[in-house]
Design a protein around this motif. Structure first.
Motif, PDB file in Angstrom:
ATOM      1  N   MET A  22      -6.797  -3.745   0.750  1.00 45.90           N
ATOM      2  CA  MET A  22      -6.532  -4.757  -0.274  1.00 45.90           C
ATOM      3  C   MET A  22      -7.168  -4.358  -1.601  1.00 45.90           C
ATOM      4  O   MET A  22      -6.598  -4.604  -2.671  1.00 45.90           O
ATOM      5  N   ALA A  23      -8.335  -3.709  -1.528  1.00 48.87           N
ATOM      6  CA  ALA A  23      -8.984  -3.223  -2.749  1.00 48.87           C
ATOM      7  C   ALA A  23      -8.091  -2.206  -3.458  1.00 48.87           C
ATOM      8  O   ALA A  23      -7.972  -2.210  -4.694  1.00 48.87           O
ATOM      9  N   MET A  24      -7.439  -1.323  -2.683  1.00 48.96           N
ATOM     10  CA  MET A  24      -6.527  -0.329  -3.268  1.00 48.96           C
ATOM     11  C   MET A  24      -5.351  -1.023  -3.956  1.00 48.96           C
ATOM     12  O   MET A  24      -4.947  -0.655  -5.067  1.00 48.96           O
ATOM     13  N   ILE A  25      -4.813  -2.036  -3.296  1.00 45.09           N
ATOM     14  CA  ILE A  25      -3.639  -2.742  -3.818  1.00 45.09           C
ATOM     15  C   ILE A  25      -3.981  -3.503  -5.102  1.00 45.09           C
ATOM     16  O   ILE A  25      -3.272  -3.404  -6.119  1.00 45.09           O
ATOM     17  N   LEU A  26      -5.077  -4.257  -5.067  1.00 39.91           N
ATOM     18  CA  LEU A  26      -5.426  -5.103  -6.203  1.00 39.91           C
ATOM     19  C   LEU A  26      -5.908  -4.295  -7.406  1.00 39.91           C
ATOM     20  O   LEU A  26      -5.588  -4.631  -8.552  1.00 39.91           O
ATOM     21  N   THR A  27      -6.689  -3.234  -7.159  1.00 43.30           N
ATOM     22  CA  THR A  27      -7.154  -2.415  -8.293  1.00 43.30           C
ATOM     23  C   THR A  27      -5.974  -1.698  -8.942  1.00 43.30           C
ATOM     24  O   THR A  27      -5.911  -1.590 -10.170  1.00 43.30           O
ATOM     25  N   GLU A  28      -5.043  -1.212  -8.131  1.00 43.07           N
ATOM     26  CA  GLU A  28      -3.862  -0.539  -8.673  1.00 43.07           C
ATOM     27  C   GLU A  28      -3.074  -1.495  -9.565  1.00 43.07           C
ATOM     28  O   GLU A  28      -2.643  -1.126 -10.674  1.00 43.07           O
ATOM     29  N   ARG A  77      -2.708  -0.918 -13.622  1.00 43.54           N
ATOM     30  CA  ARG A  77      -1.378  -0.670 -14.181  1.00 43.54           C
ATOM     31  C   ARG A  77      -0.986  -1.731 -15.217  1.00 43.54           C
ATOM     32  O   ARG A  77      -0.176  -1.467 -16.107  1.00 43.54           O
ATOM     33  N   SER A  78      -1.543  -2.936 -15.097  1.00 47.34           N
ATOM     34  CA  SER A  78      -1.156  -4.014 -16.015  1.00 47.34           C
ATOM     35  C   SER A  78      -2.134  -4.175 -17.177  1.00 47.34           C
ATOM     36  O   SER A  78      -1.960  -5.075 -18.011  1.00 47.34           O
ATOM     37  N   ALA A  79      -3.168  -3.334 -17.235  1.00 44.80           N
ATOM     38  CA  ALA A  79      -4.179  -3.452 -18.284  1.00 44.80           C
ATOM     39  C   ALA A  79      -3.576  -3.168 -19.653  1.00 44.80           C
ATOM     40  O   ALA A  79      -2.670  -2.351 -19.803  1.00 44.80           O
ATOM     41  N   THR A  80      -4.098  -3.864 -20.667  1.00 40.62           N
ATOM     42  CA  THR A  80      -3.686  -3.643 -22.053  1.00 40.62           C
ATOM     43  C   THR A  80      -4.930  -3.408 -22.906  1.00 40.62           C
ATOM     44  O   THR A  80      -5.809  -4.265 -22.948  1.00 40.62           O
ATOM     45  N   PRO A  81      -5.005  -2.242 -23.590  1.00 37.81           N
ATOM     46  CA  PRO A  81      -4.071  -1.119 -23.555  1.00 37.81           C
ATOM     47  C   PRO A  81      -4.094  -0.418 -22.194  1.00 37.81           C
ATOM     48  O   PRO A  81      -5.029  -0.630 -21.413  1.00 37.81           O
ATOM     49  N   PRO A  82      -3.102   0.419 -21.904  1.00 36.90           N
ATOM     50  CA  PRO A  82      -3.015   1.070 -20.585  1.00 36.90           C
ATOM     51  C   PRO A  82      -4.259   1.903 -20.267  1.00 36.90           C
ATOM     52  O   PRO A  82      -4.878   2.486 -21.157  1.00 36.90           O
ATOM     53  N   LYS A 121     -14.740  -2.460 -10.374  1.00 37.16           N
ATOM     54  CA  LYS A 121     -15.892  -3.165  -9.781  1.00 37.16           C
ATOM     55  C   LYS A 121     -15.594  -4.650  -9.598  1.00 37.16           C
ATOM     56  O   LYS A 121     -15.841  -5.220  -8.533  1.00 37.16           O
ATOM     57  N   ARG A 122     -15.024  -5.276 -10.644  1.00 33.86           N
ATOM     58  CA  ARG A 122     -14.741  -6.716 -10.562  1.00 33.86           C
ATOM     59  C   ARG A 122     -13.733  -7.027  -9.457  1.00 33.86           C
ATOM     60  O   ARG A 122     -13.938  -7.960  -8.657  1.00 33.86           O
ATOM     61  N   VAL A 123     -12.671  -6.257  -9.402  1.00 32.35           N
ATOM     62  CA  VAL A 123     -11.608  -6.526  -8.422  1.00 32.35           C
ATOM     63  C   VAL A 123     -12.098  -6.267  -7.000  1.00 32.35           C
ATOM     64  O   VAL A 123     -11.872  -7.087  -6.095  1.00 32.35           O
ATOM     65  N   LEU A 134       0.825  -1.208   0.000  1.00 26.06           N
ATOM     66  CA  LEU A 134       0.000   0.000   0.000  1.00 26.06           C
ATOM     67  C   LEU A 134       0.863   1.264   0.000  1.00 26.06           C
ATOM     68  O   LEU A 134       0.442   2.312  -0.502  1.00 26.06           O
ATOM     69  N   LEU A 135       2.062   1.162   0.533  1.00 29.37           N
ATOM     70  CA  LEU A 135       2.942   2.321   0.728  1.00 29.37           C
ATOM     71  C   LEU A 135       3.148   3.178  -0.535  1.00 29.37           C
ATOM     72  O   LEU A 135       2.924   4.389  -0.506  1.00 29.37           O
ATOM     73  N   PRO A 136       3.554   2.603  -1.673  1.00 31.19           N
ATOM     74  CA  PRO A 136       3.747   3.449  -2.857  1.00 31.19           C
ATOM     75  C   PRO A 136       2.446   4.045  -3.383  1.00 31.19           C
ATOM     76  O   PRO A 136       2.450   5.125  -3.991  1.00 31.19           O
ATOM     77  N   ILE A 137       1.322   3.375  -3.133  1.00 33.57           N
ATOM     78  CA  ILE A 137       0.017   3.900  -3.571  1.00 33.57           C
ATOM     79  C   ILE A 137      -0.334   5.138  -2.757  1.00 33.57           C
ATOM     80  O   ILE A 137      -0.773   6.160  -3.298  1.00 33.57           O
ATOM     81  N   ILE A 138      -0.111   5.051  -1.447  1.00 34.75           N
ATOM     82  CA  ILE A 138      -0.361   6.189  -0.551  1.00 34.75           C
ATOM     83  C   ILE A 138       0.538   7.367  -0.920  1.00 34.75           C
ATOM     84  O   ILE A 138       0.099   8.521  -0.980  1.00 34.75           O
ATOM     85  N   ALA A 139       1.808   7.077  -1.176  1.00 31.20           N
ATOM     86  CA  ALA A 139       2.764   8.138  -1.532  1.00 31.20           C
ATOM     87  C   ALA A 139       2.346   8.836  -2.821  1.00 31.20           C
ATOM     88  O   ALA A 139       2.425  10.064  -2.936  1.00 31.20           O
ATOM     89  N   GLU A 140       1.885   8.065  -3.797  1.00 36.33           N
ATOM     90  CA  GLU A 140       1.475   8.652  -5.080  1.00 36.33           C
ATOM     91  C   GLU A 140       0.189   9.472  -4.925  1.00 36.33           C
ATOM     92  O   GLU A 140       0.043  10.530  -5.557  1.00 36.33           O
ATOM     93  N   MET A 141      -0.739   9.016  -4.094  1.00 39.94           N
ATOM     94  CA  MET A 141      -1.952   9.798  -3.811  1.00 39.94           C
ATOM     95  C   MET A 141      -1.579  11.166  -3.238  1.00 39.94           C
ATOM     96  O   MET A 141      -2.130  12.194  -3.629  1.00 39.94           O
ATOM     97  N   GLU A 142      -0.632  11.151  -2.314  1.00 40.70           N
ATOM     98  CA  GLU A 142      -0.224  12.399  -1.665  1.00 40.70           C
ATOM     99  C   GLU A 142       0.521  13.305  -2.640  1.00 40.70           C
ATOM    100  O   GLU A 142       0.321  14.530  -2.647  1.00 40.70           O
TER     101      GLU A 142
END
Length: 551
Positions: free
Chosen positions: A470-476, A480-485, A515-517, A127-135
């Motif tokens: 966990m929702a934040m971690i999994l959705t991120e 990020r891995s979606a194709t196309p981005p 929603k799915r994740v 979660l740490l890098p997600i929180i840092a990027e939000m800030e």
């Protein structure tokens, strides 16, 4: 071995990036380091394996997380074998890094020993890098709309302020409890006239000027009502407008997101607290009469806006704490109610009152909702008195009736307290997050009761908090891995609600992934039930419309 990069040349940036990627990075307060790497050095790599000792230590004692490095050492019973006398910042840094290495060795062992390592690595550090990027990113503010709201609120406050002076027959400091107390009780003697016994404050033992007390005096004189109106307006202005405006930089507000603020594991927002911005419109009139039915309402959330060509997308867990409770309590009746495609609290109210769902009024639904959450958090009878505005005897009757209809709400609380007592005061959530309740077996009734309420609250709210993390971690990871981005960036976390800024043409794909994740993330903690999520989209946070995700 110590490295010192004396300038931010491209070669040094590449070397530093390679160094960080090739090793486990142990740090203290890593959020600030990650933000610095991006904002000052333009190093955007998110693949660093970074361990934050401050967050790790907070898992050991979540009720007293270390606020600085000295407190971290104290928590770990670590004493530096020597000190250095130098003014050289590089020597100081080297010494502190040496201490951090020793502290980390102890902390690592303790996290493993206390069975907290997986929570630390799989939840908090991901979660740490997600929180840092939000800030770092922040959320955009419509300053012109904020200023126009502020003008409306200030004008209304001035009118109420003058009305207070007229009612009191003098000018006084409305925010001064000493002056308000003097006017109400000494000069006007409203408590005597209303035959009301005024509660005394716990701290000073003087007559209270709380909202409950002022409401009890409203029938005798207009001043108590006007003071409540003034407080209502003043607090909203200070908290939701002026308090926000002072943190805006270049049209963006960047709150500090804190992972260690709550013992339950909930994320907090500070400077400013965006989690406190009300969802419902704010009415300028606290006590509307027939003439005020069309009074102005302010949508404080509407000042938070998306950038050009983008929209805000909100994903809101539906009754996640009730679903956590139904799972851990194995309450089949509540699980059935949660599975029904109808309003949960109308359904529960109908069961409790033994009437049809169509016969449930708004007040019955609200009372049922309050009783459910009060039960989930182990509220006692006196707390119910405040929540439902009832006498002690009536609150007892209501609680008894409710518990007869939904016995698992009470039996679950008793079971949690018993398990905590048997485990020496230690409890764990669905994720394995732990907390120690020192007073669970106390002879002091007040201390024991408080510990019992906290224990029940921890299991439900703590598990729900980790589901949201966990929702934040999994959705991120999925976005990020979606194709196309997919151009989507998380900007807000309001406990059970997550808000992204998404490029308009990417909304259908982003909404589907999110929603799915989110609906399936409970499986990470052994939950078999789905966690329904409502999606809404809008150009600002206060005017979001329901969005049906394409199948």
């Amino acid at each position: 071995m110590f490295y010192c990069f004396k300038n931010a040349s491209q070669k040094n940036k590449e070397s530093l990036t390679q160094l960080l990627k090739s090793t486990k990075v142990i740090s203290y307060d890593a959020r600030n380091i990650l933000i610095y790497l991006k904002t000052q050095l333009q190093i955007y790599d998110n693949t660093f394996s970074m361990y934050d000792a401050k967050i790790g230590a907070s898992l050991l004692d979540p009720d007293n997380p270390p606020e600085n490095f000295s407190e971290l050492q104290k928590l770990l019973s670590f004493t530096a074998p020597y000190t250095i006398a130098t003014e050289c910042p590089l020597q100081k840094a080297a010494w502190y890094l040496t201490l951090l290495r020793e502290c980390w060795s102890r902390l690592n062992s303790l996290l493993v020993e206390k069975q907290l390592w997986q929570v630390f690595v799989d939840i908090e550090m991901k979660l740490l890098p997600i929180i840092a990027e939000m800030e770092r990113r922040g959320v955009s503010i419509d300053l012109s709309k904020l200023k126009s709201m502020e003008e409306v609120l200030v004008n209304r406050t001035r009118l109420v302020e003058q009305a207070c002076y007229k009612a009191a027959g003098k000018v006084f400091q409305i925010n001064s409890t000493v002056q308000v107390r003097s006017i109400l009780y000494d000069e006007l003697q409203l408590d005597t006239k209303c035959n009301v016994k005024v509660r005394e404050t716990l701290a000073g033992g003087v007559k209270s000027t709380s909202e409950i007390m002022l409401r009890s005096l409203m029938s005798e004189h207009p001043l108590p009502k006007l003071i409540l109106e003034y407080r209502h307006l003043h607090k909203a202005h200070a908290t939701f407008l002026a308090g926000i405006a002072q943190h805006v930089r270049d049209g963006v507000v960047r709150p500090t997101w804190v992972q260690t603020a709550a013992a339950t594991g909930r994320i907090a927002s500070n400077n400013p607290n965006l989690q406190a911005i009300p969802k419902v419109p704010f009415s300028l009139v606290m006590f509307p009469d027939d003439e005020d039915k069309e009074s102005v309402q302010l949508k404080f959330r509407s000042v938070y806006v998306a950038g050009a060509g983008q929209s805000l997308l909100a994903a809101d867990f539906q009754h996640v704490e009730c679903r956590v409770f139904a799972h851990v309590a194995a309450d089949t009746a509540l699980l059935r109610a949660l599975a029904a495609p109808r309003d949960l609290f109308v359904l529960l109210a109908a069961q409790w009152l033994n009437v049809s769902e169509s016969a449930v009024c708004v007040a019955d639904r609200e009372r049922t909702k309050r009783l459910v959450y009060a039960s989930l958090y182990g509220a006692g009878t006196r707390k119910l008195m405040e929540i439902l505005d009832l006498t002690y005897e009536h609150a007892l009757q209501v609680a008894a009736s409710f518990n007869r209809t939904f016995p698992s709400l009470k039996s679950f609380g008793r079971r949690v307290v018993w398990e905590c007592s048997q485990a020496g005061g230690r409890l764990s959530t669905l994720s394995g997050r732990a907390r120690h309740f020192a007073h669970i077996n106390s002879k002091d009734f007040a201390l024991k009761s408080h510990a019992e309420r906290q224990a029940v609250n921890f299991i439900v709210q703590g598990s729900a908090a980790d589901i949201c993390k966990m929702a934040m971690i999994l959705t991120e990871a999925e976005l990020r891995s979606a194709t196309p981005p997919v151009d989507a960036h998380l900007v807000l976390q309001i406990h059970d609600e997550l808000v992204w800024e998404v490029r308009d043409e990417h909304i259908p794909v982003a909404a589907g992934i999110i929603k799915r994740v989110m609906e399936g993330c409970g499986r990470q903690f052994g939950m078999s039930i789905s966690l329904p999520v409502a999606i809404s989209v809008g150009k600002n946070w206060g005017e979001m419309e329901d969005y049906n995700v394409p199948v």
